[in-house]
Design a protein around this motif. Structure first.
Motif, short mmCIF file in Angstrom:
data_model
loop_
_atom_site.label_atom_id
_atom_site.label_comp_id
_atom_site.label_asym_id
_atom_site.label_seq_id
_atom_site.Cartn_x
_atom_site.Cartn_y
_atom_site.Cartn_z
N GLN A 145 9.92 106.17 96.84
CA GLN A 145 8.72 105.67 96.94
C GLN A 145 9.55 104.42 95.86
OE1 GLN A 145 5.94 105.48 98.68
NE2 GLN A 145 6.71 107.55 99.46
N LEU A 146 10.67 104.21 95.68
CA LEU A 146 10.48 103.12 95.05
C LEU A 146 11.32 101.76 95.10
CD1 LEU A 146 11.93 103.03 91.66
CD2 LEU A 146 14.20 103.64 92.69
N SER A 147 10.82 101.22 94.76
CA SER A 147 10.59 99.87 95.42
C SER A 147 11.72 98.55 94.45
CB SER A 147 8.67 98.96 95.83
OG SER A 147 9.99 97.32 95.86
N GLN A 148 11.57 99.01 93.63
CA GLN A 148 12.34 97.79 92.80
C GLN A 148 13.43 98.68 91.57
OE1 GLN A 148 10.59 94.24 90.78
NE2 GLN A 148 8.97 95.05 92.13
N LEU A 149 14.76 98.98 91.81
CA LEU A 149 15.50 99.41 90.51
C LEU A 149 16.26 98.58 89.72
CD1 LEU A 149 16.30 102.30 88.99
CD2 LEU A 149 18.04 102.02 90.93
N PHE A 150 16.11 98.51 88.91
CA PHE A 150 16.88 96.84 87.05
C PHE A 150 17.22 98.28 86.37
CE2 PHE A 150 13.13 95.27 88.76
CZ PHE A 150 13.88 93.59 89.48
N ILE A 151 18.54 98.92 86.73
CA ILE A 151 19.90 99.14 85.52
C ILE A 151 20.91 98.72 85.14
CG2 ILE A 151 18.57 101.08 86.04
CD1 ILE A 151 21.04 101.60 87.54
N HIS A 152 21.00 97.53 85.41
CA HIS A 152 21.75 96.02 85.41
C HIS A 152 21.58 96.05 82.50
CE1 HIS A 152 17.87 93.91 84.98
NE2 HIS A 152 18.53 93.01 83.18
N SER A 153 22.65 95.64 82.65
CA SER A 153 23.61 95.19 81.16
C SER A 153 23.22 96.64 80.58
CB SER A 153 22.28 93.67 80.70
OG SER A 153 22.33 93.02 81.87
N ASN A 154 23.98 97.70 81.18
CA ASN A 154 24.33 99.00 80.41
C ASN A 154 25.86 99.08 80.42
OD1 ASN A 154 21.49 100.13 79.20
ND2 ASN A 154 21.34 99.45 81.81
N LYS A 155 26.15 100.28 80.07
CA LYS A 155 27.23 100.74 80.07
C LYS A 155 28.34 102.04 81.47
CE LYS A 155 27.41 99.53 75.29
NZ LYS A 155 27.96 100.20 73.57
N LEU A 156 26.99 101.61 81.86
CA LEU A 156 27.20 102.61 83.23
C LEU A 156 28.37 102.66 83.55
CD1 LEU A 156 23.82 102.72 84.47
CD2 LEU A 156 24.33 103.88 82.98
N SER A 157 28.75 103.43 84.32
CA SER A 157 29.92 103.37 84.64
C SER A 157 29.76 104.11 86.52
CB SER A 157 31.22 104.36 84.34
OG SER A 157 30.54 104.77 83.45
N GLY A 158 31.02 104.05 87.45
CA GLY A 158 31.31 105.55 88.30
C GLY A 158 30.83 104.52 88.77
N GLU A 159 30.31 105.51 90.65
CA GLU A 159 30.45 104.38 91.85
C GLU A 159 29.18 105.02 92.12
OE1 GLU A 159 33.18 105.95 94.90
OE2 GLU A 159 34.95 105.50 93.63
#
Length: 1021
Positions: free
Chosen positions: A517-531
């Motif tokens: 059901q997810l419509s909007q995902l904002f996870i910018h400006s972090n230190k996330l990595s991987g593919e």
């Protein structure tokens, strides 16, 4: 005797007459009943669209007076009442309705009827109650209805009726008139004031305009007046305050202005509802309402009221809701909330709202005494202190909004006692500490807003128990750790998730793929990595996916264009993605924003879909792309030959090689003779051009001469200490270039050329000006010629933007605070890169606004390394690498004081110049401004104004606007952010090098400012 006989004969004759006439009367009555039956059957056909299963009792096995919803009069057996409701037939009103001439009550409510009200309704002369609400009836109210002179109640609400409110209503003796929720237009007819019997009048939710008629003040029997949700204007007529029988007074959401009378209690002694919110009414709070003992609902929100709130509201012991939000109440003082103590006596209070005012003071403990509250909204005020632990006593709360205040401390664990809460808003405060584990007790929570605080730690695993969550906004905090799989995998109903601007690490949880059901995902400006995990393809409802400014790598997965077809915004910029752009992204027909900039992408750019409109996507900072639409000005992609042409190509290649070898030998001898001839004439041969960054780009003096129109003044874009810079266009190179031509007659110019070429030759960073090639040759006169070719920066220098130089290409730019912070960050990142290389440290030695260049996206690039010094990492502190600053010609105003005293060149010197640059960006004043003399410098001036008087020194353009495309700024944080920015500039430009900030610390502080400033509009945080 004769009289008796006459009487007898008369009676006999009468009996005989009745005997002979009786059959015809009975027949007439039977015929009339039959007409009602036929009318009902015809009406059924229209009402039900001919569906036989509808109204099953309407058949021949029963007398029509026994049919569902039908009532007949006992005397004439004619239909007197027809009542049908709550069906979805969707039929129409047939003209046969007019044949039910004995009808007194017609109620056809919530049947989804459409079409017009038939004019035959005017035949119903006995009709007293007309109830057709909750349908889809269209057209105007028929004038034939005016023939129904016995009407007492008309209910036509919630239809699609058009036209005007009929003026002929004024000639009827109605007690009830409800035309709400239609499409009626024009003005309210004054003739309605003639209906002296009217007790209920509702014209709500139409398109009525103009003034409220003064004549409505004559409706002495009126108990309910509802004119809300229209376009009514002007003042509330004084005559309305004569309606002493009024119990419900509703004028919400119009354009009314003026003020309220001070004696509302005398005007409306029976008042139960007073709702005038959403207008332009001003003045003081009507304190007289404290004497209206029957008052239950009070709404003056979204107006222009001001002043204090009376302390007598506790007398309203029947008060159920009070909404005074979005006004100018309060003064920011400590006693602003004293009225709450009185309101605790209102034990039936379920709604308390005073959001968006100027209330100050500490969040009071007594809030726990409002035990029956369902909704509490005190957001957008200046309330400070901690959230009281007693907030947990409000166990009936369904919505709590205390965001956009100055609240501090931790979120109390007692928040977990609010088990009926569906909406929790604590965002934009100064809350710290961890998110309490007790939040997992809020099992029916659907909306959680904790953004723009100072929360720390990780996301509590107990959040998994809040399985009803649809919105989770935790952005702009100091949260860290991994995003836990075991938490979000349980939140299957999640629609909006915002985790941006934190310090989350690790990978995107694979269980995000379960959030269908997810419509909007904002996870910018972090230190996330991987593919990007393949499981994310399961989020087939995604419309916005924002992953920018992380450390993601690998290829951009093709499923983004094949599995998630609903995307309208995709931002993967400023990561480490590599590989080619998947052509599947062309399939995203709804995509209108795509940002893949500043990655390591290469290969062909697609041309269809979003890639067909250059204004809808960005690929900046990917230097190995080719193809695409012409507006991108990328070079064409190499196409390998097909197999069937390989043999012929092989033969052609052999021939070309033979010809090339022979030609090469001839050229060698010709060149040898030319060199020999030039040597004898003491003319120097042009040396080979130096190619550093781009091995395929080799230029001669002639190339640059042609590219710049002979170094024309019309191509001149700037003049520096050691030369001039021209804009040019090289043959077979599609992007514009900047050509810096060294003035070799200037002392130090040749060294500057070598220093700049060496400094930038092997350095790669997105915030450094990219050097394309260096050219060391001779001009057409045989004189030495040295030039450096850079990427052209279309927005010019920060100097031009800050000071609006006339003739500048960007003289119309006015940098807002958020953009200045971004530029400061860009320069800080560049310095951090230069100063912390393990092999060699580069000291720029000339940090100033004219050496900060801006590309088309207003990204800053540090340039002009003519004075740069290299210090080898292993010996960076040894004397042999320290250069005597007497040989350095930096720029007055930006030079650190130790250079003037003969001190060594150092990275701390660059930080000093950078600090001055920050203060210039803040104030709009150069360090050489006439106001700075003797002991007053830009740094000292800012240092003395850094707290309460910060606004006195800020560039006036910063105070004009604090919003930019796609972002908004938390108003309460503006001053705080300005102070933080000033403190960084002052700390960087301290007199002694050891007291200056490190570049890494500068970046951290600037990111903190950025988090406080930037929040996306379409998230509503």
């Amino acid at each position: 005797m004769g009289t008796i006989m006459f009487t007898f004969l008369l009676c006999f004759a009468s009996q005989m007459l009745v005997y002979y006439l009786m059959p015809s009367t009975v027949a007439a009555l039977s015929l009339s009943s039959e007409s009602d039956k036929l009318a009902l059957l015809a009406l059924k056909e229209k009402l039900t669209n001919g569906v036989p299963e509808s109204l099953p009792s309407w058949n021949e096995s029963l007398h029509f007076c026994e049919w569902q919803g039908v009532t007949c009069g006992r005397r004439h057996m004619r239909v007197s009442s027809l009542q049908l409701a709550n069906q979805t037939w969707g039929g129409t009103l047939g003209p046969s309705l007019g044949n039910l001439t004995f009808l007194k009550l017609l109620m056809l409510r919530n049947l989804a009827l459409h079409g017009e009200i038939p004019p035959q309704i005017g035949r119903l002369k006995r009709l007293q109650n007309l109830i057709l609400g909750g349908n889809k009836l269209e057209g105007e109210i028929p004038t034939e209805l005016s023939n129904c002179t016995n009407l007492e109640a008309i209910e036509l609400q919630h239809n699609h009726l058009t036209g005007r409110v009929p003026s002929w209503f004024g000639s009827m003796q109605l007690t009830w008139l409800d035309l709400a929720s239609n499409n009626l237009v024009a003005t309210i007819p004054p003739s309605l004031g003639n209906i002296s019997s009217l007790a209920y009048l509702s014209l709500s939710q139409n398109h009525l305009a103009g003034n409220i008629p003064h004549a409505l003040g004559k409706l002495s029997a009126l108990e309910t007046l509802a004119l809300d949700l229209n376009n009514l204007s002007g003042q509330i007529p004084d005559s309305l305050y004569n309606l002493s029988s009024i119990q419900s007074f509703v004028l919400v959401e119009n354009k009314l202005f003026g003020s309220l009378p001070s004696n509302l209690n005398l005007a409306f002694p029976k008042l139960e509802e007073f709702l005038v919110g959403g207008n332009q009414i001003s003045g003081a709070f009507p304190s007289s309402i404290s004497n209206i003992t029957n008052l239950k609902r009070f709404d003056i929100a979204r107006n222009a009221f001001s002043g204090p709130i009376p302390l007598t509201l506790g007398q309203l012991n029947k008060l159920d809701s009070i909404d005074i939000g979005d006004n100018n109440f309060g003064s920011g003082g400590a006693r602003d909330l004293d009225f709450l103590s009185s309101l605790t006596n209102c034990t039936k209070l379920s709604l308390l709202s005073f959001y968006k005012n100027r209330f100050g003071g500490q969040f009071p403990d007594l809030i726990g005494n409002f035990s029956n509250l369902l909704i509490l909204d005190i957001s957008f005020n200046q309330i400070y202190g901690a959230i009281p632990e007693k907030i947990g006593k409000l166990i009936s709360l369904t919505s709590l909004d205390i965001g956009f205040n100055h609240l501090e401390g931790t979120i109390p664990s007692s928040i977990g006692m609010l088990k009926n809460i569906g909406r929790l808003v604590l965002q934009s405060n100064k809350l710290s500490g961890n998110i309490p584990l007790s939040i997992g007790n809020l099992t029916i929570l659907s909306q959680l807003f904790l953004a723009a605080n100072q929360l720390q730690g990780s996301i509590p695993v107990t959040l998994r128990y809040c399985t009803k969550l649809e919105t989770v906004i935790l952005g702009i905090n100091n949260l860290s750790g991994n995003i836990p799989n075991e938490t979000f995998g349980y939140l299957r109903g999640l629609v909006l998730l915002v985790l941006s601007n934190n310090s989350f690490t690790g990978e995107i949880p694979s269980e995000f793929g379960n959030l269908d059901q997810l419509s909007q995902l904002f996870i910018h400006s972090n230190k996330l990595s991987g593919e990007i995990p393949n499981q994310l393809g399961g989020c087939s409802s995604l419309t916005k996916l924002i992953l920018r400014e992380n450390f993601f790598h690998g290829n951009i997965p093709s499923f983004l264009g094949s599995s998630i077809r609903s995307l309208d915004a995709l931002d993967l910029s400023r990561n480490n993605f590599s590989g080619t752009i998947p052509f599947e992204l062309e399939n995203l027909t709804l995509l209108n924003f795509l940002d893949l900039s500043f990655n390591n992408l290469y290969g062909e750019v697609p041309t269809r879909g979003v890639f067909s409109n250059a204004s809808q996507f960005s690929l900046s900072g990917n230097n190995n792309l080719c193809g695409g639409i012409p507006q991108l000005k990328l070079h064409a992609c190499f196409r390998p030959p097909s197999r069937k042409h390989k043999r012929s190509l092989k033969k052609k290649l052999i021939i070309i090689i033979i010809i090339s070898v022979i030609g090469g030998i001839l050229i060698f001898f010709i060149t040898f003779l030319a060199v020999h001839s030039l040597t004898r004439k003491r003319k120097r041969l042009p040396s080979s051009p130096i190619s550093l960054q781009n091995e395929s780009l080799r230029v001669t003096y002639g190339d640059l001469h042609e590219a710049t129109n002979g170094f024309s003044s019309s191509n001149l874009v700037g003049v520096g200490s050691f030369g001039s810079v021209y804009k040019g266009s090289l043959l077979n190179f599609e992007r514009l270039v900047a050509v810096k031509v060294l003035n070799l007659e200037t002392r130090g110019a040749a060294k500057s050329f070598v220093a700049e070429c060496n400094a930038l030759g092997k350095m790669k960073h997105r915030n450094l000006v990219k050097i394309l090639t260096c050219c060391s040759s001779v001009d057409y006169k045989g004189e030495d010629f040295k030039a450096i070719v850079f990427e052209f920066m279309p927005e010019g220098s920060l100097e031009n933007v800050l000071h609006n130089n006339e003739g500048s290409e960007n003289e119309n730019h006015s940098l807002i605070l958020s953009k200045r912070v971004d530029i400061a960050l860009d320069v800080a990142h560049a310095l951090d890169y230069l100063h912390h290389d393990e092999d060699q440290v580069v000291v720029h030695c000339d940090i100033k606004p004219s050496n900060v260049l801006l590309d088309e996206d207003m990204v800053a690039h540090l340039g002009d390394f003519g004075l740069a010094r290299l210090i080898h990492g292993s010996t960076r502190h040894s004397s042999k690498d320290q250069v005597d600053s007497s040989t350095i010609k930096g720029t007055i105003g930006y030079l650190p004081p130790e250079y003037g005293a003969g001190g060594p060149v150092s990275s701390e010197g660059d930080i000093y110049s950078y600090g001055i640059l920050l203060l210039e960006m803040l104030t709009g004043k150069r360090p050489t401004d006439n106001m700075f003399y003797e002991n007053l410098s830009l740094q000292k001036w800012c240092k003395t104004k850094i707290s309460e008087t910060i606004l006195d020194i800020v560039d006036s353009r910063l105070l004009m606007s604090f919003a930019e495309d796609g972002t908004w700024i938390v108003e309460n944080n503006i001053k705080e952010c300005l102070v933080m920015f000033a403190k960084i500039g002052v700390a960087c430009s301290e007199e002694f090098p050891t007291q200056r900030m490190l570049s890494k610390d500068v970046i951290v502080k600037l990111l903190e400012i950025k988090r406080k400033l930037h929040v996306r509009k379409n998230i509503s945080t």
